[in-house]
Structures are given as structure tokens and as C-alpha cells.
Write an enzyme that holds these catalytic residues in place. Structure first.
Site, mmCIF file in Angstrom:
data_model
loop_
_atom_site.group_PDB
_atom_site.id
_atom_site.type_symbol
_atom_site.label_atom_id
_atom_site.label_comp_id
_atom_site.label_asym_id
_atom_site.label_seq_id
_atom_site.Cartn_x
_atom_site.Cartn_y
_atom_site.Cartn_z
ATOM 1 N N ASP A 194 42.538 37.966 38.538
ATOM 2 C CA ASP A 194 42.704 38.141 37.097
ATOM 3 C C ASP A 194 43.737 37.117 36.625
ATOM 4 O OD1 ASP A 194 42.669 39.457 34.584
ATOM 5 O OD2 ASP A 194 42.452 41.396 35.580
ATOM 6 N N ASP A 206 41.699 36.930 31.389
ATOM 7 C CA ASP A 206 42.089 38.071 30.570
ATOM 8 C C ASP A 206 42.240 37.678 29.106
ATOM 9 O OD1 ASP A 206 43.292 40.848 30.371
ATOM 10 O OD2 ASP A 206 44.951 39.657 29.592
ATOM 11 N N GLU A 217 37.025 37.681 29.701
ATOM 12 C CA GLU A 217 37.006 39.021 29.128
ATOM 13 C C GLU A 217 36.677 38.880 27.652
ATOM 14 O OE1 GLU A 217 39.689 42.971 28.348
ATOM 15 O OE2 GLU A 217 40.612 41.014 28.229
ATOM 16 N N HIS A 272 39.360 49.264 33.802
ATOM 17 C CA HIS A 272 40.716 49.820 33.703
ATOM 18 C C HIS A 272 41.172 50.028 32.264
ATOM 19 C CE1 HIS A 272 41.082 45.626 32.958
ATOM 20 N NE2 HIS A 272 42.326 45.779 32.567
ATOM 21 N N ASP A 273 40.377 49.592 31.293
ATOM 22 C CA ASP A 273 40.730 49.816 29.882
ATOM 23 C C ASP A 273 39.907 50.947 29.273
ATOM 24 O OD1 ASP A 273 42.584 47.737 29.879
ATOM 25 O OD2 ASP A 273 41.052 46.243 29.402
HETATM 26 C C1 GLC Z 1 43.081 42.870 28.577
HETATM 27 C C2 GLC Z 1 43.283 43.761 29.779
HETATM 28 C C3 GLC Z 1 44.137 44.912 29.390
HETATM 29 C C4 GLC Z 1 45.467 44.389 28.920
HETATM 30 C C5 GLC Z 1 45.289 43.366 27.799
HETATM 31 C C6 GLC Z 1 46.536 42.599 27.570
HETATM 32 O O1 GLC Z 1 42.382 43.498 27.577
HETATM 33 O O2 GLC Z 1 42.044 44.159 30.279
HETATM 34 O O3 GLC Z 1 44.328 45.826 30.427
HETATM 35 O O4 GLC Z 1 46.246 45.449 28.457
HETATM 36 O O5 GLC Z 1 44.307 42.413 28.125
HETATM 37 O O6 GLC Z 1 46.766 41.750 28.659
#
Ligand code: GLC
Length: 579
Positions: free
Chosen positions: A129, A231, A285, A351-352
């Protein structure tokens, strides 16, 4: 440089010829563009919650090393590891203070090297990541940047001098006041943070920042990692004149934040500098504002990224339920758009998100097993690379916190403060949080029914779900009907059937309110998938010619033979080969 999985082409061809002479290889797809990342089954591993070996209640790399055989037995072929870099953990590692160091709670670089080697020995690739839309406020770049207006690192971040008045409003996803500009008295200026104020946004418009990031990526690529997940990268490019946005823009902030001018140039540069020379796969992402954006990210001839990771799917389930019809049309639309070009990620959780079975299935004792297996069947039989989130292979559920003091996630805690200050209906807020909080999906992995589910000998950083007595690896390994064993059968089925990877997707009986049915076709291979997304028995009629077939897998015994069923039991999933 160690690249154990990247066999030179000629050797690969020889190996394939040799392999073919012994056991028949799965039929090659018609597409000329076979890629390992299209054929991969990705397991998303949240290291904080996977396995703790030193008793501090936080998962660690040694824990992953201990469970490498478990990963291999699952039949997954790649791991996406959430961030493991040094971090003050305002956002569980998504606030990096040193991109080349391992978070002390997780272990050492030596552990990392051993873990990577162990994965590669088992034929598992590693996707890291990369969190570079922002850093931690404790990163030395930011410490220097905020120290004075003329510091050489000043321009690594977005600053607005206070003598110009208040900067144009920017919405923050995590800020307790919803404000993405934070005033810093040290230099009498505001800095920008789309996420929490501990996560200042890096200024991608500065070429030095970009070179720093490519160096970091090269560092990990040199170690032999196989891919990168970028990310929040769709937000990286910004208009540094910081124009006013229309009032209420935050309700549709993606339109204003995602894929701004410059982003594609940065990605092309990243591709030239790192992705292409090291042959690492890449997934961003977020897939932008629309299909066009998504294609611009991943169409192979544009030489940017490999795979799109779009949110329209996971945005479907709401508190109170969702319509199967919406699910069919969203997944169908994305599939159709990517049928000829580009490649998608398929996932129902991460994880979100809260737990898959609690949001998409039915987590009651009666239907949890069948519905979790059905959802895994969906992920592993759609076109696109499947992403399986740790614990979903067991059907782990939401945890059901009732007080805000139970939550740990910065998004939940700051969201609560924001709702309070806005005078929101707090009962409704808590209900919503209980259903959708990210903490639901982050509770420790349930290995056994023993203390702390075998996750730690200490006090876990987030409570273990009380249902570990019924839902855990040890029990499920011994139960042929378990979600876990069904998952293993599914990964094998996918690996052995190229039609499930490359085959065309066609929806059947589109209007059926309970059944999601589709075929995957590659040349002469036709696979039928029947999924009853309901807690009731459901009838349906298969098109003529599809009523006979060989059932390859089902999640509810007994397995029908010969004639395919015209009735599915609650949450039953059947995958069959059509003649
Ligand atoms: C992305 C990640 C998330 C994080 C955010 C800020 O959305 O998946 O878990 O809180 O970025 O880095």
C-alpha cells in the site's frame, strides 16, 4: 535485486511446454493479454489485526510469517498488505512518518524480508500500500515544511498564507469540523488535509515530491515486491490556485477532488520511472468520477495503471438493506464498460467497510454460513480480479459496539464530534455507525475459540468478536461444510477454470428479485452461476439448453447431480459447467 516470480519469457515458455506434456494446462484464454494480476486471487491482509506474536495486542509481521502456510492453503495467490511503515497511527498506518521503515509495533525490516521470501517461496505475490496523497504530520518533510516559510520543504505541502484571509472552503473527510484547512500559528498559514489534520496533503505539483515518491517505490520494488496499491491517489492532483467551489460541493466532493488536471501526467511519469522498469502491477484506490476516468487510468495503451478499484459496488448496501436489482445493474454496468478494455477489481469489503456478511448477506446464526459462502462465490466467479478481505473466508461478522467509547477509528471518533456539534440525531448516528463503521471490519482475526481467539496473548488493540466461539479457523478447518472449506474449493475452482477469469459475463433473468444468475463463457467453456440472495426458497426457470450440467460447487448440501435445480434454498449458491 531479487525477482523470484518473474521468470524470463523464454524460460517460462519452456516450463509451460514441459508442464503441458504431463498434466493438461487449463485452456488458454482467447485474449492475448494474459497477466498474472488478472489471474490473481488477492487476499487483503490488515496486519494490525491478523496475528500478534509478541503479546502487545497488535498484529505483526512475525504473525504473518507464522501463518504463511494458512495463506497458501487458502489458495490465494497474492496479498495486499495494508500499510506497515513507521507511523504515529492517527489513521492506523495511513499516516506515514517514514516510508522506508517498518512500524515498530509490526517488527523490523528483517522480518519484512523473511515474510516476502516466505510468500514468494509459496507462490504468493506481495502488493504494498503506497500512501502518498498525504504523509503524517510527523514526517520529517512536514516538520521541516511547517518550520518556516522559506524552508526548502515548504513547497512539499499545500500552504495558504493567512494574510490572504481564510482560504476557500475545502471539505475534509475525517476532520471533526469538516474543514480541510488547518491554521498553523508557527508560520501564520493554513495547510491542506483532505483527511485528518494529522495527514497533510503532499503537493504533487512539485516535481521534487514526485521524485521522492518514485525513489520510495523503487526502494520497495528493489526488494522484490510485486505490486502497489495507490492509496487515495485519485485526489493527488490539485489546482494550486485553490479556486472557490460552489456552495454544497461537499455533497458531491468526488466531482471536485478526483482526477484533477495533472493526475494523468503524474501517473504516466510514475509508470515510466517505476512501474514499467520494475514490471510491478498497480491499482489505484478509487476510479474517478465516471467510466471515462476509470478507463483513462487503466487502459493498457495509456501506460498508467493496471487495474481499477471502483467504489460503486461497495456503496450499494445501506442501513436497512439494499436492492438486488441495484447490485445486478451496478456490477453489470462496470463489467460491460470493461469488457473490451481495462481490468476491474471485484470486492464486497475492505478495511474501510463493515463486514461483508453483515452488510450484504445475513449474519444471523441460521443464514450466516450460507450467505457468507454465497458472497465468496460471487467474488470468485465474477470477471475482474477478486479481492478477499481477511476474515471473510470465515464469514466474520460486525461486532455490534454500542457506545462511542468502544470505537477506535479516527473517522468514527471525529465523525461523532462533527455530528454532535451539528446537533444531529445522535441515536440515528450511532445506529448508522454500528452498521457501517470501519472498526467492524478490523476486529482481530478469529483463529481459535480460546482466549482472544488465538490472536494475541495480550490485550487486543480492538476487542475480539464474542462470536469467536462459533466462528474461527480451528473449527472451520475440521468442518467440510464450513465457509472456510468452501472458500478453498472456490479458489481452486477459479484457478483451474480460465472461463472464470477471462470468460464473458452475461446476466440471466435480469428481473428476478431474489436470484442473481449469470454465465461466464470462454470459447466452448460455459459456466453457470446461480445465487439466491434471499432467506427464502426461490424458483426460477433456466433458459432452454441450460437445465443440464455438471455442478462444480454448491454451498448447501446435497449437491444436485445431472439436472440443474429450478429451486434454490435460502442463500444457496450453485456453480455448474454447462455442456
Ligand atoms: C484510504 C484508505 C483509508 C484511509 C484513507 C486516508 O481511503 O483506504 O483507510 O483512512 O485513505 O489515507
Amino acid at each position: 535485486m531479487r525477482r523470484p516470480l518473474k521468470t524470463p519469457g523464454i524460460v517460462l515458455i519452456l516450463l509451460l511446454v514441459l508442464a503441458c506434456s504431463e498434466t493438461p494446462e487449463p485452456q488458454a484464454p482467447a485474449q492475448p493479454d494474459r497477466e498474472w494480476w488478472k489471474e490473481a486471487i488477492i487476499y487483503q491482509l490488515y496486519p494490525r489485526s491478523f496475528k500478534d506474536t509478541d503479546g502487545d495486542g497488535v498484529g505483526d509481521l512475525k504473525g504473518i510469517i507464522q501463518e504463511l502456510d494458512y495463506l497458501q492453503e487458502l489458495g490465494i495467490t497474492a496479498v495486499w498488505l495494508n500499510p506497515i511503515y513507521a507511523s504515529p497511527n492517527a489513521d492506523n498506518g495511513y499516516d506515514v512518518s517514514d516510508y522506508r521503515a517498518i512500524m515498530s509495533e509490526f517488527g523490523t525490516m528483517e522480518d519484512f524480508d523473511r515474510m516476502l521470501e516466505g510468500m514468494h517461496q509459496r507462490g504468493i505475490r506481495l502488493i504494498m500500500d503506497i500512501v502518498v496523497n498525504h504523509s503524517s504530520e510527523e514526517h520529517p518533510w512536514f516538520v521541516a515544511s511547517r518550520s518556516s516559510r522559506d524552508n526548502p520543504y515548504r513547497d512539499y505541502y499545500h500552504w495558504w498564507p493567512a494574510e490572504k484571509g481564510k482560504p476557500p472552503y475545502r471539505y475534509s473527510l475525517f476532520d471533526a469540523a469538516g474543514d480541510a484547512w488547518k491554521y498553523d500559528s508557527l508560520t501564520d498559514a493554513y495547510y491542506l488535509h483532505y483527511f485528518s489534520s494529522q495527514q497533510p496533503d503532499l503537493k504533487w505539483e512539485n516535481p521534487k515530491v514526485r521524485q521522492e515518491v518514485y525513489d520510495i517505490m523503487r526502494f520497495w520494488a528493489e526488494k522484490g515486491v510485486d505490486g502497489f496499491r495507490l492509496d487515495a491517489f485519485q485526489f493527488a492532483a490539485k489546482d494550486t490556485t485553490y479556486p472557490e467551489f460552489p456552495e454544497g460541493f461537499e455533497k458531491d466532493f468526488i466531482q471536485y477532488y478526483a482526477m484533477q488536471d495533472g493526475l494523468h501526467e503524474y501517473l504516466k511519469e510514475m509508470n515510466r520511472e517505476v512501474l514499467a522498469p520494475y514490471q510491478v502491477m498497480s491499482v489505484s484506490e478509487g476510479a474517478g468520477r465516471n467510466f471515462e476516468d476509470a478507463h483513462m487510468l487503466v487502459d493498457a495503451d495509456r501506460e498508467e495503471l493496471d487495474m481499477a478499484y471502483a467504489f460503486d459496488g461497495v456503496d450499494i448496501p445501506k442501513y436497512g438493506g439494499y436492492e438486488l436489482d441495484t447490485m445486478k445493474s451496478v456490477f453489470g454496468r462496470w463489467d460491460a464498460q470493461f469488457a473490451e478494455k481495462g481490468w476491474l477489481s471485484i470486492f464486497l469489503s475492505n478495511h474501510d467497510q463493515a463486514r461483508m456478511v453483515s452488510r450484504w448477506g445475513n449474519d444471523s446464526p441460521e443464514f450466516r454460513r450460507a450467505s457468507a459462502s454465497l458472497l465468496n462465490t460471487f467474488i470468485l466467479t465474477m470477471r475482474g480480479t477478486p479481492y478477499c478481505y481477511y476474515g471473510d473466508e470465515l464469514g466474520m461478522t460486525n461486532i455490534d459496539f454500542d457506545s462511542i467509547s468502544d470505537y477506535q477509528d479516527i473517522a468514527a471518533l471525529n465523525g461523532y464530534q462533527k455530528a454532535l456539534s451539528e446537533g444531529a440525531d445522535m441515536e440515528a448516528f450511532m445506529q448508522q455507525l454500528n452498521f457501517s463503521s470501519r472498526d467492524n471490519g478490523r476486529t482481530p482475526m478469529q483463529w481459535t475459540s480460546g482466549p482472544q481467539a488465538g490472536f494475541t496473548e495480550g490485550q487486543p488493540w480492538l476487542p475480539v468478536n464474542a462470536n469467536k466461539d462459533r466462528i474461527n479457523v480451528a473449527m472451520q478447518e475440521n468442518d467440510p461444510e464450513s465457509v472456510l472449506n468452501h472458500f478453498k474449493r472456490l479458489t481452486r475452482l477459479r484457478r483451474e477454470n480460465p472461463a472464470l477469469i477471462y470468460g464473458d459475463y452475461a446476466l440471466l433473468d435480469a428481473g428476478h428479485p431474489k436470484i442473481y444468475a449469470y454465465t461466464r463463457t470462454l470459447g466452448d467453456e460455459r459456466i453457470l452461476v446461480l445465487l439466491n440472495f434471499s432467506a427464502e426458497v426461490a424458483d426460477f426457470t433456466l433458459p432452454s439448453g441450460m437445465d443440464q450440467g455438471e455442478v462444480l460447487i454448491t454451498n448447501v448440501s446435497p449437491v444436485p447431480v445431472g439436472m440443474l435445480p429450478d429451486t434454490l434454498l435460502p442463500w444457496q449458491a450453485v456453480v455448474a459447467r454447462l455442456p
